[in-house]
Scaffold this active site. Structure first.
Site, PDB file in Angstrom:
ATOM      1  CD  GLU A  49      -2.782   0.991   2.571  1.00 54.10           C
ATOM      2  OE1 GLU A  49      -2.610   0.106   3.424  1.00 54.10           O
ATOM      3  OE2 GLU A  49      -3.554   1.945   2.742  1.00 54.10           O
ATOM      4  CG  ASP A  60      -2.761   9.071   7.911  1.00 51.12           C
ATOM      5  OD1 ASP A  60      -2.495   7.876   8.103  1.00 51.12           O
ATOM      6  OD2 ASP A  60      -3.154   9.535   6.827  1.00 51.12           O
ATOM      7  CE1 TYR A 174      -7.232  -1.078   7.345  1.00 53.42           C
ATOM      8  CE2 TYR A 174      -6.317  -0.379   5.255  1.00 53.42           C
ATOM      9  CZ  TYR A 174      -6.243  -0.454   6.639  1.00 53.42           C
ATOM     10  OH  TYR A 174      -5.171   0.095   7.296  1.00 53.42           O
TER      11      TYR A 174
HETATM   12  O1  LIG Z   1      -0.282   2.876  10.576  1.00 49.99           O
HETATM   13  P1  LIG Z   1      -0.972   1.669  11.039  1.00 49.99           P
HETATM   14  O2  LIG Z   1      -1.597   1.862  12.374  1.00 49.99           O
HETATM   15  O3  LIG Z   1      -0.137   0.439  10.933  1.00 49.99           O
HETATM   16  O4  LIG Z   1      -2.252   1.465  10.059  1.00 49.99           O
HETATM   17  C1  LIG Z   1      -2.205   1.085   8.668  1.00 49.99           C
HETATM   18  C2  LIG Z   1      -2.129   2.183   7.774  1.00 49.99           C
HETATM   19  O5  LIG Z   1      -0.978   2.918   8.028  1.00 49.99           O
HETATM   20  C3  LIG Z   1      -2.538   2.369   6.328  1.00 49.99           C
HETATM   21  O6  LIG Z   1      -3.381   1.427   5.823  1.00 49.99           O
HETATM   22  C4  LIG Z   1      -3.120   3.746   6.346  1.00 49.99           C
HETATM   23  C5  LIG Z   1      -2.384   4.893   6.324  1.00 49.99           C
HETATM   24  N1  LIG Z   1      -3.204   5.968   6.457  1.00 49.99           N
HETATM   25  C6  LIG Z   1      -4.477   5.547   6.589  1.00 49.99           C
HETATM   26  C7  LIG Z   1      -5.665   6.298   6.807  1.00 49.99           C
HETATM   27  C8  LIG Z   1      -6.856   5.584   6.909  1.00 49.99           C
HETATM   28  C9  LIG Z   1      -6.883   4.205   6.782  1.00 49.99           C
HETATM   29  C10 LIG Z   1      -5.696   3.462   6.578  1.00 49.99           C
HETATM   30  C11 LIG Z   1      -4.480   4.131   6.514  1.00 49.99           C
END
Ligand SMILES: O=P(O)(O)OC[C@@H](O)[C@@H](O)c1c[nH]c2ccccc12
Length: 275
Positions: A49, A60, A174
């Site tokens: 990703e 985020d 997801y």
């Molecule tokens: O950072 P984490 O907690 O490992 O989570 C996954 C993630 O980073 C990625 O899928 C993602 C980055 N930014 C996002 C914003 C919303 C949903 C998902 C995401």
């Protein structure tokens, strides 16, 4: 069949769980991003990703926000990311999912955006702020171009909404493990296991869990709860940003291998990994 469904199908036949690392494009620079994609691809990632840096990343946490800020300060633009991807995707085994907020898509126009990401070899899209009510307008043209639009289920989604999301999501579902923003958590909520069962009850599509996973033992736990894939973002982003780009690349290579080794272990094995 799309590249993403194909990937889950092959893994499923071998009883394996997909490892899906996330990194931010342009942090520290696009050249390193291109190398990081190859390092992850060789290090055991099944799907990768890639986040498009955005100035208002509501979903985020601090690690990914900081990475996006650095990337934007360097002047990283969607067009440059796609240009980089066009040269790299043919060399990768792992399908690439582009992560972007919805506004940059609307800004370019759905058709134009989709044709440029398809030309770059992108296999799927994750758009955290895409309202389910508006998803149809994107899902249809995307699937015509062979691009999966992956929808997110949150712990707060109602049963009715979970069913609608599961029905429409393409490639996989997801499952967001916690309410809140991305970032490392010391403990995963046990509720994830119930949510996985609940989604399983309404769909045959693969389910990947993300948010808060940063250690091999947590990835193993999620796999044991029945997930088909594990998404790890902030932990990769943080490692990649430490030290020189070379040090960052070697750190993510090792981390990727350790995560993949942890989720390869079958549930019948006594070889439970410790972190
Ligand atoms: O950072 P984490 O907690 O490992 O989570 C996954 C993630 O980073 C990625 O899928 C993602 C980055 N930014 C996002 C914003 C919303 C949903 C998902 C995401």
């Amino acid at each position: 069949m799309t590249a993403i469904s194909d990937c889950f199908e092959t893994l499923g036949q071998n009883g394996e769980c997909a490892l899906i690392p996330f990194i931010t494009a342009g942090d520290p620079d696009l050249e390193t991003t291109a190398k990081a994609l190859q390092v992850l691809d060789r290090g055991g990632a099944d799907i990768i990703e890639l986040g498009i840096p955005y100035s208002d990343p509501l979903a985020d946490g601090p690690v990914i926000q900081a990475a996006a800020t650095r990337a934007l300060q360097r002047g990283t633009k969607l067009e440059q990311v796609l240009e980089m991807l066009q040269g790299i995707t043919p060399k990768l085994r792992s399908p690439i999912i582009l992560f972007t907020y919805y506004n940059p898509i609307l800004h370019r126009g759905i058709e134009k955006f989709l044709s440029s990401v398809a030309a770059a070899g992108v296999a799927g899209l994750v758009i955290p702020d895409l309202p389910l009510e508006e998803a149809a307008g994107l899902l249809q043209p995307a699937s015509e171009m062979g691009i999966d639009v992956i929808l997110l289920v949150a712990p707060t989604s109602s049963a009715q909404r979970i069913e609608a999301i599961a029905h429409s999501s393409q490639g996989f579902i997801y499952l967001v493990s916690v309410t809140g923003v991305t970032g490392v958590r010391s403990q995963l909520e046990i509720r994830v296991s119930d949510l996985l069962k609940q989604i399983r009850g309404v769909t045959d599509k693969p389910i990947a869990v993300g948010f808060g996973i940063s250690e091999a033992a947590q990835a193993y736990q999620v796999r044991e709860w029945g997930a088909d894939g594990v998404i790890v973002g902030s932990a990769f982003v943080k490692l990649l940003a430490q030290g020189t780009p070379e040090q960052g690349l070697s750190a993510i290579a090792q981390f990727c291998q350790s995560l993949k080794a942890a989720i390869k272990t079958t549930s019948t094995s006594t070889n439970t990994p410790v972190d």
